[in-house]
Design an enzyme around this catalytic site. Sequence first.
Site, short mmCIF file in Angstrom:
data_model
loop_
_atom_site.label_atom_id
_atom_site.label_comp_id
_atom_site.label_asym_id
_atom_site.label_seq_id
_atom_site.Cartn_x
_atom_site.Cartn_y
_atom_site.Cartn_z
N HIS A 96 13.60 -18.95 2.00
CA HIS A 96 13.30 -19.15 0.57
C HIS A 96 14.32 -20.02 -0.15
O HIS A 96 14.09 -20.45 -1.27
CB HIS A 96 13.22 -17.79 -0.12
CG HIS A 96 12.31 -16.83 0.58
ND1 HIS A 96 12.77 -15.80 1.36
CD2 HIS A 96 10.96 -16.78 0.65
CE1 HIS A 96 11.74 -15.14 1.87
NE2 HIS A 96 10.63 -15.72 1.46
N CYS A 118 13.21 -23.45 4.18
CA CYS A 118 12.04 -24.25 4.53
C CYS A 118 12.22 -25.66 3.96
O CYS A 118 12.58 -25.83 2.79
CB CYS A 118 10.78 -23.61 3.95
SG CYS A 118 9.30 -24.64 4.18
N HIS A 146 11.69 -13.84 -7.87
CA HIS A 146 11.46 -14.24 -6.49
C HIS A 146 12.65 -15.06 -6.00
O HIS A 146 13.18 -15.89 -6.72
CB HIS A 146 10.17 -15.07 -6.39
CG HIS A 146 9.69 -15.30 -4.99
ND1 HIS A 146 10.23 -16.25 -4.16
CD2 HIS A 146 8.72 -14.68 -4.26
CE1 HIS A 146 9.61 -16.22 -2.99
NE2 HIS A 146 8.69 -15.27 -3.03
N GLU A 148 12.93 -17.55 -3.99
CA GLU A 148 12.77 -18.99 -4.01
C GLU A 148 13.03 -19.55 -5.41
O GLU A 148 13.70 -20.58 -5.57
CB GLU A 148 11.37 -19.40 -3.54
CG GLU A 148 11.19 -20.90 -3.52
CD GLU A 148 9.77 -21.34 -3.23
OE1 GLU A 148 9.36 -22.42 -3.75
OE2 GLU A 148 9.05 -20.63 -2.51
N SER A 244 5.52 -10.44 -0.31
CA SER A 244 5.15 -11.79 0.09
C SER A 244 4.25 -12.40 -0.98
O SER A 244 3.09 -12.01 -1.13
CB SER A 244 4.43 -11.77 1.44
OG SER A 244 3.82 -13.02 1.71
#
Length: 331
Positions: A96, A118, A146, A148, A244
């Site tokens: 993330h 990623c 979150h 990310e 998720s």
Amino acid sequence: MSSASPGIEPAGTPTITGTASGKRVLLAKPRGYCAGVDRAVIAVEKALEVYGAPVYVRKEIVHNRHVVETLRERGAIFVDETSEVPEGALVVFSAHGVSPMVHQEAADRNLRTIDATCPLVTKVHKEVNRFAKDDYDILLIGHEGHEEVEGTAGEAPDKVQLVDTAEDVDKVEVRDPSKVIWLSQTTLSVDETMERVDQLRERFPGLADPPSDDICYATTNRQVAVKAMAAECDLVLVVGSKNSSNSKRLVEVALKAGARASYLVDFAREVDEAWLSGVTTVGVTSGASVPDVLVMELLDWLAERGYGDVNEVTTANEKISFAPPKELRKV
């Protein structure tokens, strides 16, 4: 947003077959592991193989209970913050992504690091840096809290404003309406994201678009596959964990696309048999951080209950792969 992505082959119009009256399963393709998740999981496995246990991982490497537990059994230690990692130890950053502050914290503690972010998340980080340098106000569409989003916003916290809900749109303040751009978390619902963009553009007609799609190919592809079969499904089961984002979005997409019911489960044993009452067609898919073994276990569970007729609904064939993190390329 464009529908084509490098490394993606369109599959043409999906054909859905099966008996008209018998029980059946429609199995979405693409589903499960994406290239970024595969890269991150392999990074932890390789680190354990090369350096031995323990290998520390900041946050969950990917948002999946099965994956995390399996790696924990092999010697990975998951922590919330770098301050929990012993000085000089090895730590892997999750798929993330993390903020520059976290990188600095690791350096201050003399930690050896493997960055498994990623590459598609890294792309959004670079976009933040680029537009912050050009003094834009950056409106980041994403879910508060979150990992990310925290990592992406951390690239330029003084220039980034998070837009999660419709109410957030009204709270946005910009310095110059001609220098404002929207970016997004990579794992959102495409439709919901564009709805938020339209709301922002009503306030800021000069709102600029990202240089390229921020929502990743895997998230988009899995949503398209669900849309292709949802209207024929009495029930859609999404294999994935509750933390998720992309898995939760698949449940929402299935319901909006016409499924009568949809639920998120980590494992086949979590399916409530009452959900199958009156159900002829079950749709099955999985989030981008889910190994396919969990989907196969669900198909076996359904077959034991009379849903043995499985028809795959293919909307794209993914060919994308990513190189390992640079810290592992030589080993």
